[in-house]
Design a protein around this motif. Structure first.
Motif, PDB file in Angstrom:
ATOM      1  N   TRP A 270      -8.120   3.102   7.416  1.00  0.00           N
ATOM      2  CA  TRP A 270      -7.207   4.244   7.440  1.00  0.00           C
ATOM      3  C   TRP A 270      -7.886   5.494   6.881  1.00  0.00           C
ATOM      4  O   TRP A 270      -7.752   6.590   7.414  1.00  0.00           O
ATOM      5  CB  TRP A 270      -5.946   3.917   6.648  1.00  0.00           C
ATOM      6  CG  TRP A 270      -4.851   4.934   6.753  1.00  0.00           C
ATOM      7  CD1 TRP A 270      -4.794   5.991   7.619  1.00  0.00           C
ATOM      8  CD2 TRP A 270      -3.654   4.992   5.975  1.00  0.00           C
ATOM      9  NE1 TRP A 270      -3.627   6.707   7.422  1.00  0.00           N
ATOM     10  CE2 TRP A 270      -2.918   6.121   6.417  1.00  0.00           C
ATOM     11  CE3 TRP A 270      -3.145   4.218   4.943  1.00  0.00           C
ATOM     12  CZ2 TRP A 270      -1.698   6.461   5.860  1.00  0.00           C
ATOM     13  CZ3 TRP A 270      -1.911   4.558   4.396  1.00  0.00           C
ATOM     14  CH2 TRP A 270      -1.212   5.673   4.841  1.00  0.00           C
ATOM     15  N   LYS A 271      -8.626   5.333   5.803  1.00  0.00           N
ATOM     16  CA  LYS A 271      -9.352   6.470   5.234  1.00  0.00           C
ATOM     17  C   LYS A 271     -10.327   7.063   6.250  1.00  0.00           C
ATOM     18  O   LYS A 271     -10.431   8.277   6.393  1.00  0.00           O
ATOM     19  CB  LYS A 271     -10.097   6.032   3.970  1.00  0.00           C
ATOM     20  CG  LYS A 271      -9.199   5.732   2.782  1.00  0.00           C
ATOM     21  CD  LYS A 271     -10.026   5.300   1.575  1.00  0.00           C
ATOM     22  CE  LYS A 271      -9.143   5.026   0.368  1.00  0.00           C
ATOM     23  NZ  LYS A 271      -9.929   4.561  -0.803  1.00  0.00           N
ATOM     24  N   ALA A 272     -11.048   6.182   6.955  1.00  0.00           N
ATOM     25  CA  ALA A 272     -11.990   6.658   7.965  1.00  0.00           C
ATOM     26  C   ALA A 272     -11.257   7.342   9.119  1.00  0.00           C
ATOM     27  O   ALA A 272     -11.724   8.353   9.660  1.00  0.00           O
ATOM     28  CB  ALA A 272     -12.817   5.488   8.489  1.00  0.00           C
ATOM     29  N   ARG A 273     -10.117   6.808   9.478  1.00  0.00           N
ATOM     30  CA  ARG A 273      -9.318   7.385  10.550  1.00  0.00           C
ATOM     31  C   ARG A 273      -8.863   8.799  10.184  1.00  0.00           C
ATOM     32  O   ARG A 273      -8.981   9.732  10.989  1.00  0.00           O
ATOM     33  CB  ARG A 273      -8.103   6.488  10.795  1.00  0.00           C
ATOM     34  CG  ARG A 273      -7.063   7.047  11.757  1.00  0.00           C
ATOM     35  CD  ARG A 273      -7.486   6.908  13.187  1.00  0.00           C
ATOM     36  NE  ARG A 273      -6.463   7.374  14.103  1.00  0.00           N
ATOM     37  CZ  ARG A 273      -6.616   7.434  15.421  1.00  0.00           C
ATOM     38  NH1 ARG A 273      -7.747   7.043  15.972  1.00  0.00           N
ATOM     39  NH2 ARG A 273      -5.643   7.866  16.207  1.00  0.00           N
TER      40      ARG A 273
ATOM     41  N   LEU B  96      -6.439  10.578   2.003  1.00  0.00           N
ATOM     42  CA  LEU B  96      -5.385  10.059   1.147  1.00  0.00           C
ATOM     43  C   LEU B  96      -5.548  10.613  -0.261  1.00  0.00           C
ATOM     44  O   LEU B  96      -6.665  10.794  -0.742  1.00  0.00           O
ATOM     45  CB  LEU B  96      -5.432   8.528   1.112  1.00  0.00           C
ATOM     46  CG  LEU B  96      -5.127   7.814   2.430  1.00  0.00           C
ATOM     47  CD1 LEU B  96      -5.258   6.307   2.256  1.00  0.00           C
ATOM     48  CD2 LEU B  96      -3.729   8.162   2.919  1.00  0.00           C
ATOM     49  N   HIS B  97      -4.423  10.876  -0.896  1.00  0.00           N
ATOM     50  CA  HIS B  97      -4.462  11.386  -2.268  1.00  0.00           C
ATOM     51  C   HIS B  97      -4.916  10.258  -3.189  1.00  0.00           C
ATOM     52  O   HIS B  97      -4.264   9.206  -3.254  1.00  0.00           O
ATOM     53  CB  HIS B  97      -3.074  11.879  -2.674  1.00  0.00           C
ATOM     54  CG  HIS B  97      -3.079  12.777  -3.863  1.00  0.00           C
ATOM     55  ND1 HIS B  97      -3.503  12.349  -5.108  1.00  0.00           N
ATOM     56  CD2 HIS B  97      -2.715  14.074  -4.013  1.00  0.00           C
ATOM     57  CE1 HIS B  97      -3.396  13.341  -5.963  1.00  0.00           C
ATOM     58  NE2 HIS B  97      -2.930  14.411  -5.323  1.00  0.00           N
ATOM     59  N   PRO B  98      -6.031  10.425  -3.918  1.00  0.00           N
ATOM     60  CA  PRO B  98      -6.553   9.321  -4.737  1.00  0.00           C
ATOM     61  C   PRO B  98      -5.621   8.895  -5.860  1.00  0.00           C
ATOM     62  O   PRO B  98      -5.616   7.720  -6.252  1.00  0.00           O
ATOM     63  CB  PRO B  98      -7.865   9.891  -5.297  1.00  0.00           C
ATOM     64  CG  PRO B  98      -7.701  11.379  -5.220  1.00  0.00           C
ATOM     65  CD  PRO B  98      -6.852  11.642  -4.024  1.00  0.00           C
ATOM     66  N   ASP B  99      -4.819   9.812  -6.388  1.00  0.00           N
ATOM     67  CA  ASP B  99      -3.913   9.482  -7.496  1.00  0.00           C
ATOM     68  C   ASP B  99      -2.570   8.951  -7.031  1.00  0.00           C
ATOM     69  O   ASP B  99      -1.832   8.356  -7.822  1.00  0.00           O
ATOM     70  CB  ASP B  99      -3.685  10.718  -8.380  1.00  0.00           C
ATOM     71  CG  ASP B  99      -4.976  11.231  -9.005  1.00  0.00           C
ATOM     72  OD1 ASP B  99      -5.866  10.398  -9.280  1.00  0.00           O
ATOM     73  OD2 ASP B  99      -5.096  12.459  -9.195  1.00  0.00           O
TER      74      ASP B  99
ATOM     75  N   LEU C   3       0.864  -1.175   0.000  1.00  0.00           N
ATOM     76  CA  LEU C   3       0.000   0.000   0.000  1.00  0.00           C
ATOM     77  C   LEU C   3       0.901   1.226   0.000  1.00  0.00           C
ATOM     78  O   LEU C   3       1.530   1.550   1.005  1.00  0.00           O
ATOM     79  CB  LEU C   3      -0.917   0.003   1.223  1.00  0.00           C
ATOM     80  CG  LEU C   3      -1.854   1.205   1.391  1.00  0.00           C
ATOM     81  CD1 LEU C   3      -2.751   1.366   0.172  1.00  0.00           C
ATOM     82  CD2 LEU C   3      -2.697   1.064   2.658  1.00  0.00           C
ATOM     83  N   ASP C   4       0.990   1.868  -1.154  1.00  0.00           N
ATOM     84  CA  ASP C   4       1.811   3.070  -1.332  1.00  0.00           C
ATOM     85  C   ASP C   4       0.885   4.266  -1.199  1.00  0.00           C
ATOM     86  O   ASP C   4       0.034   4.501  -2.061  1.00  0.00           O
ATOM     87  CB  ASP C   4       2.482   3.025  -2.705  1.00  0.00           C
ATOM     88  CG  ASP C   4       3.300   4.272  -2.996  1.00  0.00           C
ATOM     89  OD1 ASP C   4       3.700   4.947  -2.039  1.00  0.00           O
ATOM     90  OD2 ASP C   4       3.539   4.557  -4.191  1.00  0.00           O
ATOM     91  N   ALA C   5       1.029   5.024  -0.117  1.00  0.00           N
ATOM     92  CA  ALA C   5       0.037   6.057   0.210  1.00  0.00           C
ATOM     93  C   ALA C   5       0.684   7.414   0.413  1.00  0.00           C
ATOM     94  O   ALA C   5       1.853   7.524   0.802  1.00  0.00           O
ATOM     95  CB  ALA C   5      -0.738   5.664   1.465  1.00  0.00           C
TER      96      ALA C   5
ATOM     97  N   ARG D  86      -8.620  -4.065   4.152  1.00  0.00           N
ATOM     98  CA  ARG D  86      -9.263  -3.624   5.398  1.00  0.00           C
ATOM     99  C   ARG D  86      -8.503  -2.453   6.009  1.00  0.00           C
ATOM    100  O   ARG D  86      -9.107  -1.476   6.463  1.00  0.00           O
ATOM    101  CB  ARG D  86      -9.328  -4.783   6.398  1.00  0.00           C
ATOM    102  CG  ARG D  86      -9.995  -4.396   7.711  1.00  0.00           C
ATOM    103  CD  ARG D  86     -10.006  -5.549   8.699  1.00  0.00           C
ATOM    104  NE  ARG D  86     -10.547  -5.119   9.990  1.00  0.00           N
ATOM    105  CZ  ARG D  86     -10.588  -5.885  11.067  1.00  0.00           C
ATOM    106  NH1 ARG D  86     -10.136  -7.132  11.018  1.00  0.00           N
ATOM    107  NH2 ARG D  86     -11.094  -5.409  12.199  1.00  0.00           N
ATOM    108  N   PHE D  87      -7.183  -2.536   6.001  1.00  0.00           N
ATOM    109  CA  PHE D  87      -6.361  -1.455   6.542  1.00  0.00           C
ATOM    110  C   PHE D  87      -6.614  -0.161   5.778  1.00  0.00           C
ATOM    111  O   PHE D  87      -6.776   0.904   6.392  1.00  0.00           O
ATOM    112  CB  PHE D  87      -4.882  -1.841   6.449  1.00  0.00           C
ATOM    113  CG  PHE D  87      -3.933  -0.831   7.050  1.00  0.00           C
ATOM    114  CD1 PHE D  87      -3.527  -0.938   8.367  1.00  0.00           C
ATOM    115  CD2 PHE D  87      -3.426   0.222   6.290  1.00  0.00           C
ATOM    116  CE1 PHE D  87      -2.641  -0.021   8.927  1.00  0.00           C
ATOM    117  CE2 PHE D  87      -2.563   1.154   6.834  1.00  0.00           C
ATOM    118  CZ  PHE D  87      -2.167   1.027   8.153  1.00  0.00           C
ATOM    119  N   LEU D  88      -6.660  -0.231   4.460  1.00  0.00           N
ATOM    120  CA  LEU D  88      -6.881   0.963   3.645  1.00  0.00           C
ATOM    121  C   LEU D  88      -8.234   1.583   3.943  1.00  0.00           C
ATOM    122  O   LEU D  88      -8.352   2.810   4.095  1.00  0.00           O
ATOM    123  CB  LEU D  88      -6.780   0.603   2.159  1.00  0.00           C
ATOM    124  CG  LEU D  88      -7.053   1.741   1.165  1.00  0.00           C
ATOM    125  CD1 LEU D  88      -6.106   2.901   1.392  1.00  0.00           C
ATOM    126  CD2 LEU D  88      -6.943   1.218  -0.261  1.00  0.00           C
TER     127      LEU D  88
END
Length: 465
Positions: free
Chosen positions: A293-296, A304-307, A178-180, A288-290
């Motif tokens: 994480w977005k909700a957090r 998080l940047h969508p691109d 997961l590159d975020a 699940r983490f992603l």
């Protein structure tokens, strides 16, 4: 509470850089660190008295001497005149509560993708005070920050983060990456939440008041002042520490808890400022983490940047799995200037993570160099050669990691070609041959060679088990 007595345990702590070691050696600051280590829930009520004229002097000399001036227009060299008197006056204003933070001067620097990155240049006195307060607060937060946090911390570099990521990919069962990237993190950081996070450890109202002053000072752009309700200026001395405190509570502690209580397989985490790479053994864990994480992040005004946020298959089984499904080669991801690639060793065919310079970064650096060469068109050849040597050597100092030799040679060849063309264009009568240019190359352009050890060697030496 506040500790005073230095203890033997401090000897084993991660050392601060030279600029900070000159200003943080007092027994009082060592006592703060020992107290922060002893009690992770302690709140420090008396910290400002550690901001002495001696600390302010050390903070002044820790600043960059050639940095651009802020809205006050004062340079480092100008402030050094009658320095002792100025620092005594600054110390008095800080402790009497009459010190006022000035707005940051807005400036822009180009990014690799062609966009502009906004920076905030603080006034010189603000830089001095911020450096001093950061030195004090680092004694507390270096005891709190987690091991996978690397951005802008004493004794932790970008290469330390790259080493940790490489070792994690090679030694753990990582199959998904997961590159975020947090979108506009420095521009959207909540002042209210940040102060709440700082108050978990700092109960000194005077320190909290200083932090609020810096956050509310505003931004000056072309003489127009604008109020700042959210965010902290990139480029200020205090911003990196404040950003790490924010992400420590928003992400780091949460990610550690998630890995311990919810993950069903191996999970690795490496964060550098607002860039994070998370590796998973199972895809279900990654998804699940992603989602969580977005909700957090949404709870704390971030997203998080969508691109720039992707979940990709990556690891020792990625090539075989994608080949069987007809999806081609495994995808790659970028982190801290390097593209990470699934590869194999030549002799044994074992899986290995290969790293090479991001192509966009290399092209952007060459474009910048070409423009500067044009500006230096008629300078003496020796002067240009000396400048090019520093540019090429600086590039190698960062990018010369094992496995990146092709990129180093490509960069060097492009530099040589551009210099040769620039020399030929200095005059219409110049018929400079490659033989003449190569004599200059041999004198001024460093040869490409690997300067960094293998990541596992440096990692194991720094973190012996």
């Amino acid at each position: 509470m506040e500790g005073r007595r230095p203890t033997k345990e401090n000897i084993g702590q991660a050392t601060a850089p030279r600029t900070q070691s000159r200003t943080s050696a007092s027994s009082g600051l060592l006592g703060v660190r020992e107290a922060a280590s002893r009690d992770k829930r302690a709140r420090f009520t008396a910290l400002l008295h550690h901001v002495t004229t001696k600390l302010l002097r050390g903070s002044f000399y820790a600043l960059k001497r050639d940095a651009a001036p802020g809205v006050d227009g004062v340079t480092w060299q100008e402030y050094e005149t009658d320095l002792d008197e100025k620092l005594v006056d600054l110390h008095r204003r800080i402790h009497q509560g009459t010190y006022r933070a000035q707005p940051s001067k807005r400036a822009y620097i180009p990014k690799a993708d062609g966009r502009q990155r906004p920076l905030g240049i603080a006034a010189l006195e603000d830089k001095i005070v911020q450096q001093a307060v950061v030195t004090v607060l680092n004694q507390i937060y270096e005891e709190d920050f987690l091991g996978f946090s690397y951005g802008f911390r004493p004794g932790r570099s970008q290469h330390d983060a790259l080493d940790a990521l490489w070792v994690g990919l090679m030694r753990k069962q990582v199959n998904w990456i997961l590159d975020a990237d947090v979108r506009g993190f420095f521009d959207n950081l909540s002042h209210q939440w940040l102060v709440k996070f700082v108050e978990h450890r700092v109960a000194d109202r005077r320190i909290l008041r200083l932090i609020r002053k810096w956050l509310k000072a505003g931004v000056s752009e072309e003489g127009e002042w604008s109020k700042t309700e959210v965010g902290t200026p990139q480029g200020s001395v205090a911003s990196p520490l404040l950003a790490n405190i924010y992400l420590h509570y928003v992400f780091d502690l949460w990610a550690r808890h998630w890995r311990k209580h919810h993950a069903t397989g191996d999970v690795i985490v490496v964060r550098y400022a607002d860039d994070a790479v998370v590796g998973f053994e199972h895809r279900a864990d990654a998804e699940r983490f992603l989602h969580e994480w977005k909700a957090r992040l949404q709870k704390f005004g971030l997203e998080l940047h969508p691109d720039k946020t992707r979940l990709i298959e990556f690891g020792r089984h990625a090539s075989e799995n994608r080949k069987q499904s007809g999806e081609g080669k495994p995808e790659v991801f970028n982190f801290l200037g390097f593209t990470h690639i699934c590869g194999k060793t030549r002799k044994t065919g074992r899986f290995i993570v290969r790293r090479k310079t991001i192509q966009k970064r290399l092209s952007a650096k060459l474009s910048e160099l070409k423009a500067e060469l044009r500006r230096r068109w008629h300078q003496p050849v020796a002067e240009v050669g000396k400048w090019l040597r520093s540019v090429v050597q600086g590039y190698f100092n960062y990018h010369a990691v094992p496995g990146n030799m092709d990129s180093l040679n490509s960069f060097r060849a492009q530099v040589i070609w551009r210099w040769h063309r620039a020399l030929r264009r200095r005059s219409q009568r110049d018929r400079r041959t490659w033989e003449r240019s190569w004599s200059l190359v041999d004198r001024w352009i460093p040869s490409a060679k690997i300067l960094h050890p293998h990541p596992n060697l440096r990692f194991d030496a720094k973190y012996p088990r």
